[in-house]
Design an enzyme around this catalytic site. Sequence first.
Site, short mmCIF file in Angstrom:
data_model
loop_
_atom_site.label_atom_id
_atom_site.label_comp_id
_atom_site.label_asym_id
_atom_site.label_seq_id
_atom_site.Cartn_x
_atom_site.Cartn_y
_atom_site.Cartn_z
N GLU A 128 0.85 -1.19 0.04
CA GLU A 128 0.15 -0.14 0.10
C GLU A 128 0.82 1.26 0.05
O GLU A 128 1.33 1.56 1.07
CB GLU A 128 -0.89 0.05 1.48
CG GLU A 128 -1.64 -0.94 1.41
CD GLU A 128 -2.95 -1.21 0.44
OE1 GLU A 128 -3.12 -0.15 -0.29
OE2 GLU A 128 -3.78 -2.01 0.48
N CYS A 175 -2.52 8.98 2.49
CA CYS A 175 -2.49 8.58 1.07
C CYS A 175 -3.46 8.80 0.39
O CYS A 175 -3.40 9.08 -0.77
CB CYS A 175 -1.95 7.09 1.20
SG CYS A 175 -3.29 6.16 2.17
P1 NAP Z 1 8.20 5.15 4.54
O1 NAP Z 1 9.25 6.13 4.91
O2 NAP Z 1 8.21 4.18 3.63
O3 NAP Z 1 8.12 4.32 5.96
C1 NAP Z 1 7.01 3.30 6.08
C2 NAP Z 1 7.50 1.99 6.98
O4 NAP Z 1 8.57 1.67 6.07
C3 NAP Z 1 8.30 2.54 7.99
O5 NAP Z 1 8.13 1.74 8.98
C4 NAP Z 1 9.74 2.61 7.66
O6 NAP Z 1 10.73 2.62 8.83
C5 NAP Z 1 9.92 1.53 7.05
N1 NAP Z 1 10.92 1.67 5.73
C6 NAP Z 1 11.31 2.65 5.17
N2 NAP Z 1 12.14 2.24 4.41
C7 NAP Z 1 12.39 1.16 4.34
C8 NAP Z 1 13.16 0.19 3.80
N3 NAP Z 1 14.00 0.28 2.77
N4 NAP Z 1 13.12 -1.18 4.12
C9 NAP Z 1 12.28 -1.65 5.09
N5 NAP Z 1 11.56 -0.64 5.60
C10 NAP Z 1 11.52 0.63 5.33
O7 NAP Z 1 6.92 6.14 4.62
P2 NAP Z 1 6.21 7.17 5.45
O8 NAP Z 1 7.00 8.40 5.12
O9 NAP Z 1 6.34 6.72 6.87
O10 NAP Z 1 4.89 7.33 4.86
C11 NAP Z 1 4.61 7.85 4.04
C12 NAP Z 1 4.02 7.50 2.85
O11 NAP Z 1 3.22 5.99 2.91
C13 NAP Z 1 3.40 8.16 1.86
O12 NAP Z 1 3.74 8.01 0.57
C14 NAP Z 1 1.83 7.84 1.94
O13 NAP Z 1 1.23 8.03 0.79
C15 NAP Z 1 2.12 6.27 2.16
N6 NAP Z 1 0.97 5.67 2.75
C16 NAP Z 1 0.24 4.69 2.00
C17 NAP Z 1 -0.94 4.23 2.36
C18 NAP Z 1 -1.83 3.36 1.60
O14 NAP Z 1 -2.59 2.49 2.41
N7 NAP Z 1 -1.49 3.25 0.11
C19 NAP Z 1 -1.50 4.64 3.77
C20 NAP Z 1 -0.86 5.26 4.45
C21 NAP Z 1 0.39 6.10 4.10
P3 NAP Z 1 11.31 3.84 9.42
O15 NAP Z 1 10.43 4.89 9.89
O16 NAP Z 1 12.45 3.17 10.59
O17 NAP Z 1 12.21 4.47 8.37
#
Ligand code: NAP
Length: 458
Positions: free
Chosen positions: A232, A266
């Site tokens: 997602e 999102c």
């Molecule tokens: P993010 O930086 O991708 O972080 C999400 C999760 O992934 C966190 O637990 C993060 O851990 C982990 N993570 C980051 N890089 C990783 C890697 N290389 N390998 C494994 N895990 C990793 O995203 P965010 O900034 O928290 O959230 C915003 C994004 O989420 C936006 O793009 C939003 O649109 C999307 N989102 C999508 C949905 C949906 O249902 N489609 C819902 C909500 C949000 P750390 O915090 O330790 O880096």
Amino acid sequence: MAIATVNPSTGKTEMVIEAHTPAQVQERIGEAAAAAKALCRTTYAQRAGWMRAAADLLDDESANLGRLITVEMGKPLAQAIAEVAKSARAMRFYADNAESFLADVPLEDPAEVGASRAWTRYEPLGVVLAVMPWNYPLWQVIRFAAPALMAGNAGLLKHASNVPQAAIFLDTLFERAGFPKGSFRTLLIGGAEVGAVIADPRVKAVTLTGSEPAGRSVAAIAGDHIKKTVLELGGSDPFIVLPSADIQQAAATAVRARINNNGQSCIAGKRFIVHAEVYDAFAAEFARRMSELRVGDPLLPGTEVGPLATESGRRELIELVEDAQAKGATILAGGTVPDGDGWFYPPTVIADLPCDARLVQEEAFGPVACLYRAHDNEHALRLANQTTFGLSSAVWTNDPQEQDYFIAHLEAGAVFVNGMTVSYQELPFGGIKRSGFGRELAAVGQREFCNLKTVWAV
Ligand code: NAP
């Protein structure tokens, strides 16, 4: 990234949490694996009882939990408390419905396949890892955990590093409600440690909600180990307004669609595509409403927009707006970063975006709305579909033919007509294109982490 609570309203570090050591991670995976074996021998009725007890805990602790969410990521307190209530509702929904969602499906005429009996059944996969974001620290996790546990799986959570107190709360929630020890375990680790957990043979599948780079990395590792994945990811949802719509109502809803959760959702409407006939009227009303929103301390009643959750998130948003301005876009509201503590950013409306502005393709994860003028319906559709995302969409029109046209041609996982996108436990949720694959919620979301076993017997 340090695992810490940093209050986004003040920029002050409130709590730093020690990461789990590799040995602790191993122990927790082992507990989850043992719990998965125990859970698949329990009945739906037993699990439903525990799930309802966990929902009751959320209701009982809603005030404290809401405050914790607001302090960790900055959403207005009323929205945080509503998130707790929504999570509890989803837990009861899966407690009530899991058994029918996962019931055996007999083949009507088994003789057709040479059998005396043939049917499909859903079985749990075992331990499923969830990598989750900070924007809905409770809801995002519960909408995975409730269906997964009700199906008889065990869950492991790698939560975002900036919401560790929410992660720790979730670590014990299900056990406190009666689930076997280890049924749901939090791993306090960084993104770099996730690969080893996915590779562990005791972990059977992984779901990630978050950004595109994180999704790509997790899916690549899971692919390497041939493990089921649900992604997602981001979105830049279009919100289309056509002449037959109620423009006042569309503008009021557009504001809510854009600023809910401080603009960090999102499925927020991010690109407002308005037919030329009603563009000026909509733009004026929308910009006025956006500039009148009350921005401030999210713990205070009456605050409509709090700070962004992280300093880096605000920096990225500032860069996107500066890039658009430098390339000739017009700011109709907001756009100026306030002085003072915390990571506040004003509700902002940008128009006249040139094609090469980053905001045309990239997701604005904060209260920044982009306005587009469409010459006709085909142009509106082209603008809507021009990003690499395909999460959700909204279209405002009272003309049934126009509704059918956009429902059929919008490239998205969902279309909301004369409304804004909201996630409902009853409706499947997920995207296409670079917004990811797989679905959450409803029956289909629960089946993602099950083995659909075909049985043929004579
Ligand atoms: P993010 O930086 O991708 O972080 C999400 C999760 O992934 C966190 O637990 C993060 O851990 C982990 N993570 C980051 N890089 C990783 C890697 N290389 N390998 C494994 N895990 C990793 O995203 P965010 O900034 O928290 O959230 C915003 C994004 O989420 C936006 O793009 C939003 O649109 C999307 N989102 C999508 C949905 C949906 O249902 N489609 C819902 C909500 C949000 P750390 O915090 O330790 O880096």
